[in-house]
Write a protein that holds these residues in place. Structure first.
Motif, PDB file in Angstrom:
ATOM      1  N   ASP A  29      24.411  17.010 -27.090  1.00 51.89           N
ATOM      2  CA  ASP A  29      23.915  18.117 -27.493  1.00 51.89           C
ATOM      3  C   ASP A  29      23.233  19.272 -26.619  1.00 51.89           C
ATOM      4  OD1 ASP A  29      23.110  19.934 -29.826  1.00 51.89           O
ATOM      5  OD2 ASP A  29      21.139  19.058 -29.925  1.00 51.89           O
ATOM      6  N   VAL A  30      24.224  19.757 -25.948  1.00 48.17           N
ATOM      7  CA  VAL A  30      23.570  20.777 -24.635  1.00 48.17           C
ATOM      8  C   VAL A  30      24.383  22.227 -24.911  1.00 48.17           C
ATOM      9  CG1 VAL A  30      24.122  21.003 -22.187  1.00 48.17           C
ATOM     10  CG2 VAL A  30      23.858  18.752 -22.989  1.00 48.17           C
ATOM     11  N   HIS A  31      23.261  23.033 -24.850  1.00 50.89           N
ATOM     12  CA  HIS A  31      23.891  24.342 -25.203  1.00 50.89           C
ATOM     13  C   HIS A  31      23.835  25.510 -23.966  1.00 50.89           C
ATOM     14  CE1 HIS A  31      24.054  22.969 -29.404  1.00 50.89           C
ATOM     15  NE2 HIS A  31      23.106  22.735 -29.236  1.00 50.89           N
ATOM     16  N   SER A  32      23.516  24.852 -22.810  1.00 46.08           N
ATOM     17  CA  SER A  32      23.168  25.798 -21.600  1.00 46.08           C
ATOM     18  C   SER A  32      23.414  25.070 -20.383  1.00 46.08           C
ATOM     19  CB  SER A  32      21.877  26.743 -21.755  1.00 46.08           C
ATOM     20  OG  SER A  32      20.755  25.492 -21.486  1.00 46.08           O
ATOM     21  N   GLU A  35      20.304  23.066 -19.532  1.00 41.20           N
ATOM     22  CA  GLU A  35      20.166  21.960 -20.394  1.00 41.20           C
ATOM     23  C   GLU A  35      21.210  20.894 -19.713  1.00 41.20           C
ATOM     24  OE1 GLU A  35      20.668  22.063 -24.533  1.00 41.20           O
ATOM     25  OE2 GLU A  35      19.262  23.938 -24.857  1.00 41.20           O
ATOM     26  N   LYS A  36      22.255  21.368 -19.236  1.00 37.86           N
ATOM     27  CA  LYS A  36      23.271  20.564 -18.527  1.00 37.86           C
ATOM     28  C   LYS A  36      22.745  20.002 -17.328  1.00 37.86           C
ATOM     29  CE  LYS A  36      27.615  20.764 -16.163  1.00 37.86           C
ATOM     30  NZ  LYS A  36      28.873  21.407 -15.881  1.00 37.86           N
ATOM     31  N   HIS A  64      29.238  24.228 -19.969  1.00 44.12           N
ATOM     32  CA  HIS A  64      27.854  23.417 -20.361  1.00 44.12           C
ATOM     33  C   HIS A  64      27.922  22.115 -21.042  1.00 44.12           C
ATOM     34  CE1 HIS A  64      28.298  26.032 -24.085  1.00 44.12           C
ATOM     35  NE2 HIS A  64      27.867  25.047 -24.710  1.00 44.12           N
ATOM     36  N   ARG A  65      29.320  21.753 -21.377  1.00 42.37           N
ATOM     37  CA  ARG A  65      29.343  20.469 -21.972  1.00 42.37           C
ATOM     38  C   ARG A  65      30.222  19.493 -21.206  1.00 42.37           C
ATOM     39  NH1 ARG A  65      30.726  19.625 -27.711  1.00 42.37           N
ATOM     40  NH2 ARG A  65      29.412  17.631 -27.259  1.00 42.37           N
TER      41      ARG A  65
END
Length: 113
Positions: A29-32, A35-36, A64-65
């Motif tokens: 659950d990574v959106h930027s 966050e990564k 980012h994922r």
């Protein structure tokens, strides 16, 4: 004038082995990208700290994922090198915040050209 003869010296052959791993990771659950980094950096740091390997994120920096983490290690003992690479692979595979899509392992010995 020539000096005394140089005594015969036995040359010991040094053994050096290099092992590399690259992990293709799918992050949860990574959106930027920020966050990564908060997911990938601790994995890289733990590999470096626990196993004294060189490690870094090496590909998919703009996604980012996805991430590819690469590591390398040099050892004079092939068995020790394989053991450390196995431990590194288990560590990454056991991380719940990432899905390990693939692992690429390379092992280079002294006899490789």
């Amino acid at each position: 004038m020539a000096g005394p003869p140089i005594p015969y010296r036995r040359v010991n052959r040094l053994h050096m082995y290099v092992g590399t791993l690259s992990f293709d990771l799918l992050l949860g659950d990574v959106h930027s990208l920020k966050e990564k980094r908060s997911v990938v950096r601790p994995i890289v740091a733990e590999l470096q700290r626990k196993y004294a390997v060189s490690a870094a994120e090496v590909d998919h920096m703009d996604l980012h994922r996805r991430a590819v983490v690469g590591l390398a290690m040099v050892s004079g003992d092939a068995g020790h090198l394989r053991d450390v690479l196995d431990r590194c692979e288990r560590l990454v595979a056991g991380r719940p915040e990432v899905e390990l899509l693939s692992v690429r392992r390379r092992f280079h010995g002294e006899d490789d050209d």
